[in-house]
Structures are given as structure tokens and as C-alpha cells.
Write a protein that holds these residues in place. Sequence first.
Motif, PDB file in Angstrom:
ATOM      1  N   UNK A 159      20.681  30.513 -18.652  1.00  0.00           N
ATOM      2  CA  UNK A 159      20.262  30.881 -17.300  1.00  0.00           C
ATOM      3  C   UNK A 159      19.352  32.100 -17.315  1.00  0.00           C
ATOM      4  N   UNK A 160      18.252  32.019 -16.560  1.00  0.00           N
ATOM      5  CA  UNK A 160      17.343  33.141 -16.335  1.00  0.00           C
ATOM      6  C   UNK A 160      16.789  33.745 -17.631  1.00  0.00           C
ATOM      7  N   UNK A 161      16.492  32.882 -18.568  1.00  0.00           N
ATOM      8  CA  UNK A 161      15.818  33.314 -19.779  1.00  0.00           C
ATOM      9  C   UNK A 161      14.307  33.128 -19.610  1.00  0.00           C
ATOM     10  N   UNK A 162      13.508  33.924 -20.323  1.00  0.00           N
ATOM     11  CA  UNK A 162      12.061  33.947 -20.093  1.00  0.00           C
ATOM     12  C   UNK A 162      11.282  33.978 -21.401  1.00  0.00           C
ATOM     13  N   UNK A 163      10.240  33.147 -21.469  1.00  0.00           N
ATOM     14  CA  UNK A 163       9.279  33.192 -22.580  1.00  0.00           C
ATOM     15  C   UNK A 163       7.913  33.500 -21.995  1.00  0.00           C
ATOM     16  N   UNK A 164       7.307  34.590 -22.455  1.00  0.00           N
ATOM     17  CA  UNK A 164       6.030  35.027 -21.895  1.00  0.00           C
ATOM     18  C   UNK A 164       5.055  35.366 -23.000  1.00  0.00           C
ATOM     19  N   UNK A 165       3.856  34.813 -22.920  1.00  0.00           N
ATOM     20  CA  UNK A 165       2.788  35.172 -23.836  1.00  0.00           C
ATOM     21  C   UNK A 165       1.792  36.083 -23.150  1.00  0.00           C
ATOM     22  N   UNK A 174      13.929  28.276 -21.744  1.00  0.00           N
ATOM     23  CA  UNK A 174      15.287  28.248 -22.288  1.00  0.00           C
ATOM     24  C   UNK A 174      15.275  27.988 -23.780  1.00  0.00           C
ATOM     25  N   UNK A 175      14.639  26.859 -24.190  1.00  0.00           N
ATOM     26  CA  UNK A 175      14.641  26.439 -25.595  1.00  0.00           C
ATOM     27  C   UNK A 175      13.247  25.972 -25.986  1.00  0.00           C
ATOM     28  N   UNK A 176      12.801  26.391 -27.165  1.00  0.00           N
ATOM     29  CA  UNK A 176      11.568  25.871 -27.752  1.00  0.00           C
ATOM     30  C   UNK A 176      11.933  25.183 -29.052  1.00  0.00           C
ATOM     31  N   UNK A 177      11.521  23.920 -29.195  1.00  0.00           N
ATOM     32  CA  UNK A 177      11.858  23.116 -30.358  1.00  0.00           C
ATOM     33  C   UNK A 177      10.582  22.653 -31.043  1.00  0.00           C
ATOM     34  N   UNK A 178      10.456  22.922 -32.364  1.00  0.00           N
ATOM     35  CA  UNK A 178       9.242  22.488 -33.054  1.00  0.00           C
ATOM     36  C   UNK A 178       9.536  22.139 -34.509  1.00  0.00           C
ATOM     37  N   UNK A 179       8.515  21.629 -35.195  1.00  0.00           N
ATOM     38  CA  UNK A 179       8.563  21.253 -36.607  1.00  0.00           C
ATOM     39  C   UNK A 179       9.734  20.331 -36.933  1.00  0.00           C
ATOM     40  N   UNK A 180       9.915  19.297 -36.090  1.00  0.00           N
ATOM     41  CA  UNK A 180      10.911  18.275 -36.375  1.00  0.00           C
ATOM     42  C   UNK A 180      12.337  18.694 -36.152  1.00  0.00           C
ATOM     43  N   UNK A 181      12.554  19.709 -35.356  1.00  0.00           N
ATOM     44  CA  UNK A 181      13.909  20.136 -35.045  1.00  0.00           C
ATOM     45  C   UNK A 181      14.653  19.101 -34.213  1.00  0.00           C
ATOM     46  N   UNK A 182      15.974  19.120 -34.308  1.00  0.00           N
ATOM     47  CA  UNK A 182      16.836  18.197 -33.558  1.00  0.00           C
ATOM     48  C   UNK A 182      17.714  18.983 -32.598  1.00  0.00           C
ATOM     49  N   UNK A 183      17.768  18.537 -31.350  1.00  0.00           N
ATOM     50  CA  UNK A 183      18.612  19.196 -30.346  1.00  0.00           C
ATOM     51  C   UNK A 183      19.540  18.183 -29.696  1.00  0.00           C
ATOM     52  N   UNK A 184      20.824  18.513 -29.635  1.00  0.00           N
ATOM     53  CA  UNK A 184      21.826  17.708 -28.941  1.00  0.00           C
ATOM     54  C   UNK A 184      22.476  18.572 -27.863  1.00  0.00           C
TER      55      UNK A 184
END
Length: 199
Positions: A159-165, A174-184
Motif C-alpha cells: 500500500x502507498x508505495x512509490x517508484x519515481x524516476x 508496488x512491484x517491478x518484475x524483469x529478466x524472466x522473474x516469476x511472481x505468484x
Amino acid sequence: NLFGIINITDSTLTENTATGQTYDGYGGAIYNAYGNLNINNSILEYNNATNGGAINNYNGNININNTNLTYNNANEYGGAIVNNGTNSNLTIFDSNLTNNTATGQNGNGIGGAIYNLDGTLNITNTNLTDNTATGQGVGCGGAICNTGGTLTLTNSNLTQNTATGQEYEGDGGAIYNDYGGTINITESNLNNNTAAGQN
């Protein structure tokens, strides 16, 4: 901790710092490599490092139970925790990760609370709230950045998490998934998280 066992119970680890001059600093409070770390009923707060503001785990096993990780900061990766390596296992249960930051002072801010690189990350009955990944370039994963690893999220709240460039984009409030990562994700709530780019 190298190849050893550490058990921490009913303790407070606060205002510890790991910063390197020539190389990076890993794990403001704890660096665990190939070892076993168990943390119960404890508080880790106001710790600072280049990577893993409170904890940096390299190919080790960590179990965190009923513990608060708050106001920890990493200058690059994992505001509270870095879990790095194909043999890294991080399990978090009944805990809170709040107000942790990955600031990316000289580049990108990755994983406001947790950066999971090729490892296994299991989170259950846990709250990740008000964590921030802010980069001078890119901010990725306000709460969690999962790069090539496996993330399992059960009965938890992000909740209320932030990603800023600052220069480029913000990816994954909330979540950034890359390079073939798996999320359940099972029976969890992801609410009011924000990703934004300045330019």
C-alpha cells in the motif's frame, strides 16, 4: 556472517551503516553470505548502505518473523533488504516493511523495500507500506523489484508505495518484475501504489 548461523530475537538494530569508498557497502546492519540468519520479534530501523539498507543476503537463507523494518535506506538497491543469488532464500512472515527508501543518488533507485536478484522470496501475512524507489535516472519497484527471481506473495498488503524516476520513468509502484522473474500472488492487496516519471 560467512557460512555461519545467526539467531536474533527480541532485539533492535538501529543506525548502522555500510558504505564503501572504492567499492559498495553491503547490508547496513547485517551481511549474510552462504549462511543462515533467523530474525524474530525484532526491529531494524534507520540503517543505511549502498545495497541493502538493513540486510544484504548473498546465496544464504534468511527467515524473518514478527519483525519491523522501518526507515532504512539504500543508495542504490533494496531500501531494507537485498536478496542476491540463485541459492538465496528469503522468507518473511507476520512482519512490516515501512518507509524504506532506495534513493539512487547517483543513478537508479531499485526496490524501495526489497531487491530480489535471482533469489527466492516468500512473503506471507506481511505489510509493505510507504516504501519508495527514487532514482536520478529510473525508479523501479516502489515496494519490491524482482529481477530473474521467484516472488511468492500470500495474504499480504502492498500500500502507498512509490517508484519515481527523476530523469526517466518510474516503473512498478508496488512491484517491478524483469529478466524472466516469476511472481505468484494469492489473497493479497495492492492498493494506492504509484509509478511516475518526472520528464
